[in-house]
Design a protein around this motif. Structure first.
Motif: not given
Ligand SMILES: [Zn+2]
Ligand SMILES: [Zn+2]
Length: 640
Positions: A315, A317, A348, A386, A434, A501
């Motif tokens: 996970h 970005h 996302h 996500e 999450h 994340d």
């Molecule tokens: Zn995230």
């Protein structure tokens, strides 16, 4: 939970089928149920924005940087001259041009009030009779309204961002192409569209400040293993200006490790060495640069058997949503700097500046890069995104093939967890809830995790720990009763993963800049997508908040993730930790409480074997109780 200074492992669970049964219980499946910290305004704002009609002149024109732009190092200041040329539809009187330096991770907000403060921006045009008015209503986006007369095709504006003495502070994370977004409201109705090819500027790493050494966690005697060496800046950015020798020493002695490696300037601080450990045991390697930057590797456990442990960050970005860097940079960092075995870039679906669910070209880029980097046996990449749902909480979706769709969390077809799972059913895919206890938005646990599609849950990331209120570094904005242990009390059967994340472009090493991150240890029987899928489905995983701690755990001889019948007699629990720091304490938690605990003795290793009382004698039953119909677990000996 294993706590080592600030380092934490979350024990994996073994679900026990007691006589009373602990099947998933649906507290309520009413459509009215939402996350206890749902952001309903955010959800409706996104829908309104999506529905707002764009005029052909919105987002028209092109923008570029004047002159050569040299990289500016993180934490330093830059000055950028952006030229904007009006598109074929012009910009009407009362229309506007917007300047939005990447809103993520430290860029100065543009402002026109004070030349002595960072972000001071000067705007000008050579178009006769056009009057510009520039202001920054929210400290982040500069709005330049068009007065006097309309602008026509080919006319230009110039924006000098960082024009004052204090310049403009750049992003704190290095990347090749940070965007200075330009947007246009061509018809003056207040609705803008961004220029997808807005100018990009390079941000370079800071000076070398730390060294990360990574070994695989498990090796066989005599098997060559790769040591990955990464000299990084203080925030974990790669690409530092470094050349020189890194001396290497192994403890205990007996392993064959080169005494040093030399990194040339073109290596930018990255290197590899081959090591061989002929004898069984646990080894660590310490590296030191000539200037005294030192660090120790994670332990490698050399044994004849012992299941392999693969390290994953599932996970994170990139700049395609609200993170840093390109998908290619993200995957390169994961493999070459963090030495991950498995990674997923999960941008996302509908969050950032340009939305992935509206930009097929960006999703194609993620798909192509993910497929290109996947190398079974060496480095496994998973396609993902996500599902950024502000009503029921965030989940990331992982695909185990090269194809997969964005099922947007704001699309009425997929905007509840059951709809998402229905759309994924039959595919090689998994979802992972999450920051479930709080953070940006907590998970709505009223929807039981889908038995087929959600076998693991993320207990820790840069947002903090969602395991329980008493866990170290608990998540911010926590909602009481919404932790992962509370979800287990509802009868949900979940394995645990940690994920970065990361938004800093540092998958696998998000904890370097944030002080807390997350990785998942996957006990797979091979390094390929299918084996990783099987291990995640079987919950053969554990979480840490970043460091690569080795954990072996079994109940009654059954491995982590197993579902076992209560044996009707005391059952043995085995825990073995090989840490990355002296171990403070190991706690074994059952039904939300500590049932065994062992203090460390200053060493990096700890073994705990203990007998737990008869699992059948401690009858566990679920009762409805507490505020809001929340379920709680009640232990009543002898009563089923
Ligand atoms: Zn995230
Ligand atoms: Zn999220």
């Amino acid at each position: 939970m294993v706590k080592q200074r600030s380092i934490v492992v979350f024990l994996t669970a073994v679900s026990v089928l007691s006589g009373c049964g602990l099947g998933p219980s649906v507290a309520s499946n009413t459509p009215n149920s939402v996350s206890p910290s749902a952001k309903l305004e955010t959800a409706s704002m996104l829908l309104e924005d999506l529905a707002a009609p764009r005029h052909p002149s919105d987002g028209g024109g092109r923008a570029w940087l004047a002159g050569e732009v040299a990289p500016v190092a993180v934490g330093r200041i830059g000055r950028y001259e952006i030229v904007f040329e009006v598109g074929p539809h012009g910009i009407t009187l009362g229309g506007a041009v917007y300047l939005l330096p990447s809103p993520f991770w430290g860029w100065s907000g543009p402002q026109t009030d004070n030349p002595d403060l960072p972000g001071y921006t000067v705007v000008d045009t050579s178009a006769d009779g056009v009057e510009l008015e520039a202001f920054t209503p929210d400290g982040q986006i500069l709005i330049i309204t068009i007065g006097g007369r309309a602008l026509v095709h080919g006319e230009r504006l110039v924006m000098i961002y960082g024009a004052g003495t204090a310049g403009a502070a750049v992003d704190r994370y290095a990347e090749r192409a940070s965007r200075l977004w330009v947007a246009v409201d061509g018809d003056g109705d207040g609705i803008r569209a961004v220029l997808p090819d807005s100018p990009v500027v390079p941000v370079a790493a800071g000076p070398p400040a730390r060294i990360v050494l990574t070994l695989p966690s498990v090796a066989r005697p005599g098997e060559p293993v790769r040591l990955t060496v990464a000299v990084l800046d203080s925030a974990g950015n790669a690409g530092v200006d470094f050349a020189g020798e890194v001396s290497l020493a192994v403890t205990p002695s007996g392993a064959q490790v080169p005494s040093s490696i030399t990194l040339g300037p073109e290596a930018r601080g990255l290197g590899e060495a081959e090591c061989v450990c002929p004898e069984t045991g646990s080894y660590r390697i310490v590296g030191r640069t000539e200037s005294g930057i030192a660090g120790a590797s994670n332990p490698v456990i050399v044994s004849q058997d012992g299941t392999r442990i693969f390290w994953a960050d599932l996970h994170g970005h990139s700049a395609l949503s609200d993170g840093t860097g390109t998908p290619e940079d993200f995957l390169t960092y994961a493999r070459n700097v963090a030495a991950l075995d498995v990674v997923a870039l999960t941008d996302h679906d509908h969050w950032g500046v340009v939305f992935l669910d509206q930009a097929p070209k960006l999703w194609r880029e993620i798909r192509e890069q993910t497929a290109r980097f996947n190398q079974p046996g060496r480095f496994v990449t998973l396609l993902g995104f996500e599902w950024t749902n502000w009503v029921h909480g965030h989940r990331h979706v992982l695909y185990f093939s090269d194809d997969g769709e964005i099922l947007s969390s704001i699309d009425p077809e997929y905007d509840t967890p059951p709809e998402l799972w229905a759309a994924l059913r039959g595919q090689r895919a998994l979802t992972v809830a999450h920051h479930s206890a709080g953070g940006p938005v907590a998970i709505n646990w009223d929807f039981p995790p889908d038995a087929e599609l959600e076998s693991v849950t993320e207990v820790v990331s840069v947002h903090g720990c969602s395991e329980a209120a008493d866990s170290p570094q608990p998540i911010y904005s926590a909602v009481e009763g919404n932790f992962v242990r509370d979800a287990l009390d509802r009868g949900y059967r979940l394995g645990f993963v940690g994920s970065g994340d990361s938004h800093d472009g540092h998958p696998g090493l998000a904890h370097l800049a944030s002080g807390i991150g997350g990785v998942a240890a996957i006990l797979a029987d091979g390094l390929n997508r299918e084996a990783v899928y099987r291990a995640l489905k079987a919950r053969r995983v554990y979480a840490t908040n970043g460091p690569r701690i080795v954990l072996r755990f079994a109940v009654g001889g059954h491995t982590m993730g197993s579902i076992i019948e209560a044996p009707g007699e005391p059952v043995s629990v085995f825990v073995r930790i090989d840490g990355t720091a002296p171990i403070e304490r190991v706690d074994v938690i059952r039904s939300g409480g500590i049932v065994a605990s062992s203090p460390g003795d200053g060493r990096y290793e700890l073994t705990l074997t203990t007998d737990l009382e008869d699992l059948k004698a401690r009858r566990v039953r679920l009762c409805a109780g507490g505020a809001g119909g929340r379920w709680r677990c009640v232990v009543e000996p002898g009563v089923c």
